[in-house]
Design an enzyme around this catalytic site. Structure first.
Site, PDB file in Angstrom:
ATOM      1  N   ASN A   7      -5.654   6.349   3.116  1.00  0.00           N
ATOM      2  CA  ASN A   7      -4.293   6.313   2.397  1.00  0.00           C
ATOM      3  C   ASN A   7      -4.129   7.373   1.376  1.00  0.00           C
ATOM      4  OD1 ASN A   7      -2.195   5.645   0.749  1.00  0.00           O
ATOM      5  ND2 ASN A   7      -2.335   3.541   1.306  1.00  0.00           N
ATOM      6  N   GLU A  34       0.608   6.213   4.188  1.00  0.00           N
ATOM      7  CA  GLU A  34       1.587   6.566   3.000  1.00  0.00           C
ATOM      8  C   GLU A  34       1.734   8.160   3.083  1.00  0.00           C
ATOM      9  OE1 GLU A  34       2.516   4.174  -0.461  1.00  0.00           O
ATOM     10  OE2 GLU A  34       0.427   3.904  -0.457  1.00  0.00           O
ATOM     11  N   ASP A 145      -4.855   1.115   5.920  1.00  0.00           N
ATOM     12  CA  ASP A 145      -4.854   0.357   4.669  1.00  0.00           C
ATOM     13  C   ASP A 145      -4.471  -0.989   5.112  1.00  0.00           C
ATOM     14  OD1 ASP A 145      -4.326  -0.677   2.268  1.00  0.00           O
ATOM     15  OD2 ASP A 145      -2.860   0.879   1.634  1.00  0.00           O
ATOM     16  N   ASN A 147      -4.307  -3.578   3.091  1.00  0.00           N
ATOM     17  CA  ASN A 147      -3.970  -4.299   1.810  1.00  0.00           C
ATOM     18  C   ASN A 147      -4.641  -5.559   1.498  1.00  0.00           C
ATOM     19  OD1 ASN A 147      -2.687  -2.560  -0.055  1.00  0.00           O
ATOM     20  ND2 ASN A 147      -1.105  -2.199   1.458  1.00  0.00           N
ATOM     21  N   ASP A 216      -9.345  -1.011   2.625  1.00  0.00           N
ATOM     22  CA  ASP A 216      -9.235  -0.198   3.846  1.00  0.00           C
ATOM     23  C   ASP A 216     -10.461  -0.204   4.915  1.00  0.00           C
ATOM     24  OD1 ASP A 216      -6.952   2.107   2.640  1.00  0.00           O
ATOM     25  OD2 ASP A 216      -8.458   1.268   1.250  1.00  0.00           O
ATOM     26  N   ASP A 245      -5.081   7.086  -4.859  1.00  0.00           N
ATOM     27  CA  ASP A 245      -5.616   5.969  -5.382  1.00  0.00           C
ATOM     28  C   ASP A 245      -6.767   5.229  -4.202  1.00  0.00           C
ATOM     29  OD1 ASP A 245      -3.478   5.287  -4.266  1.00  0.00           O
ATOM     30  OD2 ASP A 245      -2.838   3.627  -5.278  1.00  0.00           O
ATOM     31  N   HIS A 246      -6.620   5.757  -3.007  1.00  0.00           N
ATOM     32  CA  HIS A 246      -7.574   5.475  -2.106  1.00  0.00           C
ATOM     33  C   HIS A 246      -8.519   6.456  -2.001  1.00  0.00           C
ATOM     34  CE1 HIS A 246      -5.171   1.925  -0.358  1.00  0.00           C
ATOM     35  NE2 HIS A 246      -4.351   2.544  -1.178  1.00  0.00           N
TER      36      HIS A 246
END
Length: 255
Positions: A7, A34, A145, A147, A216, A245-246
């Site tokens: 991501n 994303e 991802d 989540n 992930d 942030d991933h």
């Protein structure tokens, strides 16, 4: 064959980091989530000039998924029943017969939000697609991802996360139902240890304090799992300036 998921939290903002990682990690397939741009704005020229074959499903400002492959893409599925018309799923069959999908499951915002039921329905839709793919008896990898942190070992603090979005029992139950189809979590096939994360919040020094979550995942069909030889999480990109942030999660399949 090395397959990775990442991501990137805006492909235009992280293009330099993506190009660097492609050069150093040398994956054969990279599944992006994303990307946050429409198809026309995806950096196709920069990637195709380096030999990458692309399948892209973009959306303005939000969401967006893509498949980057060293092998030609011979079949592409751009929609999934239950995706609500959002650019959260794209699937590609590669020239060697391996099928891959890049999946961006909604975060759900909070358990009280109307986006939370959509998240649960989306996970149900992923399971239904996986069930149909299992009938083909092909090697496939559903990466992305999700989540969802599936187990207690996948969160930095069980008590802090209990009942929260990303670790809610209903989300975790749906993730287990995916695995119960016969899919293999590539990372867990080689790593049983706790506190191995793929995402760290930008806030409150989460990266510096290693307060992360493993959300992930690369889920493999039995035909792909039979060829699984390695898997891991590459933390290095998360430590860079202006990073996502991933961080990438990868696996390797034998020929």
């Amino acid at each position: 064959m090395k397959i990775a998921t990442w991501n990137v939290n805006s492909v235009k903002a992280r293009l330099g980091a993506v190009l660097d990682w492609l050069q150093t990690a040398k994956p054969d397939v990279l599944l992006l989530q994303e990307i946050k741009c429409v198809d026309a704005d995806f950096p196709r020229l920069e990637l195709e000039s380096l030999g990458w074959h692309l399948a892209v499903r973009g959306q303005k400002t939000y969401n967006g998924v893509a498949v980057l492959s060293r092998l030609p893409i011979i079949e592409e599925v751009r929609e999934m029943a239950g995706d609500g018309g959002e650019a959260r799923y794209i699937e590609a069959k590669l020239a060697n017969g391996v099928r891959v999908a890049s999946i961006y499951v909604p975060m759900g915002q909070s358990t009280e939000s109307d986006r939370f039921p959509f998240k649960l329905a989306f996970l149900d839709a992923v399971r239904e697609r996986a069930r149909r793919l299992m009938e083909l008896e092909e090697p496939f990898v559903l990466g992305g991802d999700y989540n969802v942190a599936p187990e207690e070992a996948d969160v930095f603090d069980v008590h802090a996360m209990e009942g929260q979005v990303l670790f809610h029992p209903e989300e975790r139950q749906r993730f287990r139902r995916l695995l119960y189809l016969g899919l293999t979590d590539a990372f867990r096939a080689f790593h049983s240890e706790a506190h191995c994360y793929s995402w760290w919040d930008y806030r409150a020094g989460a990266w510096q304090r290693d307060l992360g979550l493993r959300i992930d995942h690369l889920l493999l069909s039995p035909q792909a799992a039979d060829r699984l030889v390695a898997s891991g999480i590459d933390r290095e990109p998360r430590g860079r300036e202006k990073c996502s942030d991933h961080t990438p999660v990868w696996c390797e399949l034998s020929d």
